[in-house]
Design an enzyme around this catalytic site. Structure first.
Site, PDB file in Angstrom:
ATOM      1  N   SER A  64      -2.889 -41.600  24.864  1.00 55.40           N
ATOM      2  CA  SER A  64      -3.947 -41.044  25.402  1.00 55.40           C
ATOM      3  C   SER A  64      -5.232 -41.996  24.866  1.00 55.40           C
ATOM      4  O   SER A  64      -6.536 -41.608  25.760  1.00 55.40           O
ATOM      5  CB  SER A  64      -4.281 -39.692  25.193  1.00 55.40           C
ATOM      6  OG  SER A  64      -3.318 -39.062  25.999  1.00 55.40           O
ATOM      7  N   LYS A  67      -6.682 -43.822  27.908  1.00 54.91           N
ATOM      8  CA  LYS A  67      -7.549 -43.013  28.995  1.00 54.91           C
ATOM      9  C   LYS A  67      -8.920 -43.722  28.898  1.00 54.91           C
ATOM     10  O   LYS A  67     -10.105 -43.143  29.874  1.00 54.91           O
ATOM     11  CB  LYS A  67      -7.527 -41.572  28.481  1.00 54.91           C
ATOM     12  CG  LYS A  67      -6.074 -41.242  28.886  1.00 54.91           C
ATOM     13  CD  LYS A  67      -5.958 -39.563  28.841  1.00 54.91           C
ATOM     14  CE  LYS A  67      -4.324 -39.193  29.021  1.00 54.91           C
ATOM     15  NZ  LYS A  67      -4.162 -37.698  28.382  1.00 54.91           N
ATOM     16  N   TYR A 191      -0.077 -44.986  35.073  1.00 58.67           N
ATOM     17  CA  TYR A 191      -0.463 -44.206  33.829  1.00 58.67           C
ATOM     18  C   TYR A 191       0.745 -44.380  32.563  1.00 58.67           C
ATOM     19  O   TYR A 191       0.291 -44.526  31.425  1.00 58.67           O
ATOM     20  CB  TYR A 191      -0.390 -42.596  34.319  1.00 58.67           C
ATOM     21  CG  TYR A 191      -0.490 -41.518  33.276  1.00 58.67           C
ATOM     22  CD1 TYR A 191      -1.660 -41.467  32.633  1.00 58.67           C
ATOM     23  CD2 TYR A 191       0.558 -40.623  32.685  1.00 58.67           C
ATOM     24  CE1 TYR A 191      -1.911 -40.637  31.524  1.00 58.67           C
ATOM     25  CE2 TYR A 191       0.419 -39.950  31.709  1.00 58.67           C
ATOM     26  CZ  TYR A 191      -0.773 -39.604  30.985  1.00 58.67           C
ATOM     27  OH  TYR A 191      -0.947 -38.988  30.099  1.00 58.67           O
ATOM     28  N   TYR A 243      -8.523 -32.598  23.355  1.00 59.41           N
ATOM     29  CA  TYR A 243      -7.795 -31.630  24.218  1.00 59.41           C
ATOM     30  C   TYR A 243      -8.528 -30.020  23.585  1.00 59.41           C
ATOM     31  O   TYR A 243      -9.838 -30.139  23.502  1.00 59.41           O
ATOM     32  CB  TYR A 243      -6.471 -31.549  24.081  1.00 59.41           C
ATOM     33  CG  TYR A 243      -5.848 -32.801  24.352  1.00 59.41           C
ATOM     34  CD1 TYR A 243      -5.880 -33.302  25.418  1.00 59.41           C
ATOM     35  CD2 TYR A 243      -5.132 -33.510  23.374  1.00 59.41           C
ATOM     36  CE1 TYR A 243      -5.396 -34.463  25.729  1.00 59.41           C
ATOM     37  CE2 TYR A 243      -4.388 -34.946  23.617  1.00 59.41           C
ATOM     38  CZ  TYR A 243      -4.662 -35.533  24.798  1.00 59.41           C
ATOM     39  OH  TYR A 243      -4.477 -36.608  25.152  1.00 59.41           O
ATOM     40  N   VAL A 261      -0.937 -39.009  21.440  1.00 57.83           N
ATOM     41  CA  VAL A 261       0.199 -38.378  20.751  1.00 57.83           C
ATOM     42  C   VAL A 261       1.174 -39.233  20.227  1.00 57.83           C
ATOM     43  O   VAL A 261       2.043 -39.095  19.397  1.00 57.83           O
ATOM     44  CB  VAL A 261       1.091 -37.647  21.673  1.00 57.83           C
ATOM     45  CG1 VAL A 261       0.512 -36.466  22.215  1.00 57.83           C
ATOM     46  CG2 VAL A 261       1.797 -38.630  22.935  1.00 57.83           C
TER      47      VAL A 261
HETATM   48  N1  GLU Z   1       2.088 -40.143  27.365  1.00 59.56           N
HETATM   49  C1  GLU Z   1       1.454 -39.075  26.938  1.00 59.56           C
HETATM   50  C2  GLU Z   1       1.867 -37.950  27.949  1.00 59.56           C
HETATM   51  O1  GLU Z   1       1.426 -38.027  29.093  1.00 59.56           O
HETATM   52  C3  GLU Z   1       0.160 -38.920  26.629  1.00 59.56           C
HETATM   53  C4  GLU Z   1      -0.297 -37.686  25.941  1.00 59.56           C
HETATM   54  C5  GLU Z   1      -1.241 -38.023  24.800  1.00 59.56           C
HETATM   55  O2  GLU Z   1      -1.250 -38.964  24.191  1.00 59.56           O
HETATM   56  O3  GLU Z   1      -2.050 -36.919  24.546  1.00 59.56           O
HETATM   57  O4  GLU Z   1       2.444 -36.926  27.871  1.00 59.56           O
END
Ligand code: GLU
Length: 318
Positions: A64, A67, A191, A243, A261
């Site tokens: 993430s 992003k 994505y 988050y 993650v």
């Molecule tokens: N590729 C992970 C997902 O979409 C990214 C989530 C993250 O890093 O928080 O579940």
């Protein structure tokens, strides 16, 4: 050894000894294989010094954290028009939650929850093939990090695609509200690949420098984004970068930051430092357990919290 090198070395040594290392994400098979006994940290300061310790040169899946860079590109393409399709409020929910989307008619809370990042991927697709969109992001990261070796880990990308049912649900749901312009598979393809970009702490800390320097890339001396935009991206990282633990991260650390993650966190101290930490074990909110602890230790040791009165942030202090 400077004060900062000593601080970084001490944090890395303490993290190497830590017993409670959290749990490696196992819902993406490509991530589940990573050895949890790793910790890396890299700091690039505004005056161009780099301080690294631990596994700072080991590649990991940025997940993430991508992003932030995808958002930067999307804002460059559509400017504030982006905010008609994505909000900029903390979600208070998990990164992959679908609950809010129904209440809010398919408009994700912010660009850092998965749904928001899928909309950003859709924006970045405009006029491009998915391969070109991903290529643009990779080129951007290579430019920022001044390192052409940044690539995608294809195994992780395939693994995300094979298991990304929730992300597919989010994308289909938003499509039903008319908030995706391209086919669901195309937005998801972008994505999944952006999440699978592999970088190390040293590269990531370098890539974040424009956010510490009011939008300027120190390599070229040019603005990557305007100062106002860099500040706003930092504001989004502070309020939405972790988050449903974003408030806790701001409370404990006091830097804008974005976690992934894969166990990485990129954190920015405006005017002072761009930081990357990585340790694959996650806490219960899905953020790196040791990475968060290490950044809290760094904030305490340096006094770099953005909430500290500016007058106390002497340029000579570490
Ligand atoms: N590729 C992970 C997902 O979409 C990214 C989530 C993250 O890093 O928080 O579940």
């Amino acid at each position: 050894m400077t004060d900062l090198s000593r601080i970084v070395a001490t944090i890395a040594a303490d993290m190497a000894r830590a017993e409670d290392r959290g749990r490696v994400a196992d819902y993406i098979p490509g991530l589940a294989r990573v050895d949890p006994n790793q910790f890396g940290i890299a700091i690039v300061t505004a005056d161009g010094e780099t301080h690294c310790a631990g596994d700072a040169d080991t590649l990991f899946s940025i997940q993430s954290i991508s992003k932030v860079f995808a958002l930067t590109i999307a804002l460059g393409k559509v400017g504030d028009g982006l905010w008609r399709r994505v909000g900029r409020e903390p979600s208070g929910t998990a990164f992959n939650s679908i609950v809010q989307l129904e209440h809010e008619s398919g408009v994700p809370r912010n660009p850092f929850v998965n749904a928001g990042a899928i909309v950003v991927a859709d924006v970045n697709l405009a006029g491009h093939q998915p391969r070109e969109t991903i290529g643009e992001l990779l080129q951007f990261l290579r430019h920022l990090a001044e390192d052409d070796s940044v690539v995608i880990d294809d195994k992780v990308a395939q693994s995300e695609r094979a298991t990304g049912f929730r992300n597919a649900a989010l994308a289909n749901y938003m499509k039903s509200f008319g908030n995706l312009e391209h086919a669901v598979e195309l937005a998801l393809g972008v994505y999944f690949h952006q999440c699978a970009i592999a970088m190390n702490c040293r590269q990531l800390a370098k890539a974040g420098r424009f956010l510490m320097l009011d939008g300027v890339h120190p390599g070229s001396g040019r603005h990557v984004v305007s100062a106002a935009r860099a500040r706003r991206i930092n504001a989004l990282m502070l309020t939405c970068g972790h988050y449903d633990a974003s408030g806790d991260f701001a409370y404990r650390v006091g830097f804008p930051g974005k976690s992934g993650v894969g166990g990485g966190i990129m954190a920015i101290v405006p005017g002072r430092a761009s930081i990357a930490v990585w340790s694959p074990g996650l806490n219960t909110r899905g953020n790196s357990q040791l990475g968060t602890i290490a950044l809290a230790r760094l904030a305490d040791a340096t006094g770099w919290s953005i909430f500290r009165p500016a007058a106390d942030r002497s340029p000579d202090a570490p």
